[in-house]
Design an enzyme around this catalytic site. Structure first.
Site, mmCIF file in Angstrom:
data_model
loop_
_atom_site.group_PDB
_atom_site.id
_atom_site.type_symbol
_atom_site.label_atom_id
_atom_site.label_comp_id
_atom_site.label_asym_id
_atom_site.label_seq_id
_atom_site.Cartn_x
_atom_site.Cartn_y
_atom_site.Cartn_z
ATOM 1 N N GLU A 68 0.746 -0.993 -0.033
ATOM 2 C CA GLU A 68 -0.062 0.131 -0.108
ATOM 3 C C GLU A 68 0.847 1.467 -0.114
ATOM 4 O O GLU A 68 0.364 2.264 0.268
ATOM 5 C CB GLU A 68 -0.781 -0.080 1.088
ATOM 6 C CG GLU A 68 -1.987 -1.159 1.225
ATOM 7 C CD GLU A 68 -2.981 -1.026 2.248
ATOM 8 O OE1 GLU A 68 -2.983 -0.317 3.022
ATOM 9 O OE2 GLU A 68 -3.855 -1.901 2.013
ATOM 10 N N LYS A 119 -15.276 -2.447 3.898
ATOM 11 C CA LYS A 119 -14.541 -2.522 2.507
ATOM 12 C C LYS A 119 -15.783 -3.566 1.624
ATOM 13 O O LYS A 119 -16.231 -4.588 2.085
ATOM 14 C CB LYS A 119 -13.258 -3.441 2.462
ATOM 15 C CG LYS A 119 -12.300 -3.358 3.435
ATOM 16 C CD LYS A 119 -11.532 -4.278 4.161
ATOM 17 C CE LYS A 119 -9.785 -3.880 4.291
ATOM 18 N NZ LYS A 119 -9.077 -5.072 5.062
#
Ligand code: PGA
Ligand code: ZN
Length: 424
Positions: free
Chosen positions: A211, A341
């Site tokens: 990330e 999510k």
């Protein structure tokens, strides 16, 4: 009432170079829109199934041709030509066609890609920005009210960085910044200071993880936290005031046989709660994600009791954006915040329900990307439209992350909406 005329899909590659699904939804009204879906690596056991081809000779089995085919055949056959009055109607038709609890028939990746592509096409048909469309989806007639506070990955470990240290993310929150623009400038300064610190302390230039977080060879989790505080200071900010810290412990991934294997110690649930509580006392931490393992339900209420009055006790793998698990956690007082999510559950309407259940219980909601992302930016619109108090996208690095930050900047410029106040 929009009608889907045609669905198209292709396999594209995510930020790790692995296949994922992109769907295009063409409405009979002459509008068409495209969306792609992300993919996690540090996954919760209760997530909906991401359909992969399992053909070892191609992308080591990770191909998405079956999911793509499902969009063009089974899903298209089910939804094309039907006048749709809502997102829920479309999602329910796909769920019914799938017929399984975890979407293992059509694949959550196939269903979600269509779900989002339709939302985008519908927004365009109604001539409204996607974030306003999401706001109206959440509350009929509703409009966006605030921008989410950013929680930005600084240091990475765990599954996102080859396991050089057990915990997965140390994140920073530019708490004193009142705009997205200012928050990103603050974050850049801290990220650069952290990179320089890493170079000095650990020698080589720190590699960035999935990330975009810096991933030097930290000797232990505590050093990650110390280095974060030093980087904040070196950048000229006051830790705890200008910039605060969040952690994603992702502890399911170092939990074995009922014990947490952390930095050479073997801790039981109570020991892990004590360790986290001592971090919260020592460091300017405001949010602790997956402090305990996803199946360690017995200790989650203890954790919330120990630290929940001061910080967010945020459930990711624990909750998997799943209403059933969220209701259980509300009942047990196991958490006080949801990491949402969309692809953990696999359709927009189910994810919205999950977010609203959490918000209804007074919880805070962090809208989150996955470690495998695409350059698609719908997540920023979703976080604004669904009033996420926080957004978690990854570092201020890598284009798949920056696409979301850049979209937030656009939305901010367009709307001048305020950034959400930090809860409490
Ligand atoms: P994932 O992890 O996207 O790799 O599952 C992100 C997180 O744990 O928050
Ligand atoms: Zn997580």
């Amino acid at each position: 009432m929009p009608t889907i005329k045609r669905l198209h899909a292709i396999e594209i590659l995510d930020s790790r170079g692995r296949p994922t699904v992109q769907a295009t939804c063409e409405l009979a009204e002459g509008i068409s829109a495209t969306a792609s879906v992300p993919s996690g690596a540090s996954r919760g056991a209760a997530e909906a199934l991401e359909l992969r081809d399992c053909d070892a000779s191609r992308y080591r089995g990770l191909g998405c041709r079956k999911a793509v085919e499902n969009i063009k055949t089974a899903i298209a056959d089910t939804v094309c030509g039907v006048a749709l009055d809502s997102q829920t109607q479309l999602d329910n038709m796909m769920l019914a066609r799938d017929g399984t609890v975890n979407k293992s028939n059509l694949g959550a990746n196939a269903i979600l890609a269509v779900s989002i592509a339709f939302a985008r096409a519908h927004a365009a048909l109604l001539k409204r920005p996607l974030y306003q469309h999401f706001a109206a989806m959440a509350t009929p007639g509703g409009t966006a009210r605030q921008l989410p506070r950013m929680t930005i990955n600084l240091f990475s470990g765990g599954k996102h960085a080859g396991g050089q240290v057990a915990i997965q993310d140390v994140l920073i929150i530019p708490a004193a910044a009142t705009t997205i623009e200012e928050g990103l400038a603050t974050t850049y300064a801290v990220y650069q200071a952290a990179a320089e610190l890493g170079m000095k302390k650990y020698g080589a230039r720190a590699l960035t993880a999935d990330e975009g977080g810096l991933a030097p060879p930290f000797p232990n989790a505590q050093t990650m936290l110390d280095d974060a505080v030093t980087a904040i200071e070196n950048a000229g900010f006051k830790p705890g005031k200008d910039v605060v810290i969040a952690v994603d412990v992702a502890s399911s991934h170092f939990y074995e046989d009922g014990k947490y294997h952390l930095d050479g110690a073997v801790l039981d649930g109570k020991g892990m709660v004590d360790r986290l509580a001592s971090w919260v006392r020592q460091y300017p931490i405001v949010s602790v994600e997956d402090g305990l393992a996803e199946e360690d339900w017995a200790h989650w209420p203890l954790l919330r009791e120990a630290i929940g009055s001061r910080v967010l006790v945020l459930g990711d793998d624990l909750l998997c954006t799943n209403v059933g698990r969220i209701l259980k956690a509300i009942e047990l007082k196991a958490a006080n915040a949801l990491l949402l999510k969309v692809n953990q559950i696999g359709s927009l309407s189910e994810a919205l329900q999950a977010g609203q259940r959490a918000q209804g219980a007074g919880w805070s909601v962090t809208i989150s990307a996955r470690s495998g992302e695409t350059e698609d930016d719908w997540l920023a619109d979703l976080a604004v439209g669904w009033s996420g108090t926080q957004i978690k996208v990854g570092s201020i690095a890598h284009s798949e992350r920056l696409a979301k930050y850049n979209r937030l900047l656009q939305i901010e410029a367009e709307t001048k909406l305020p950034v959400a106040k930090w809860p409490g």
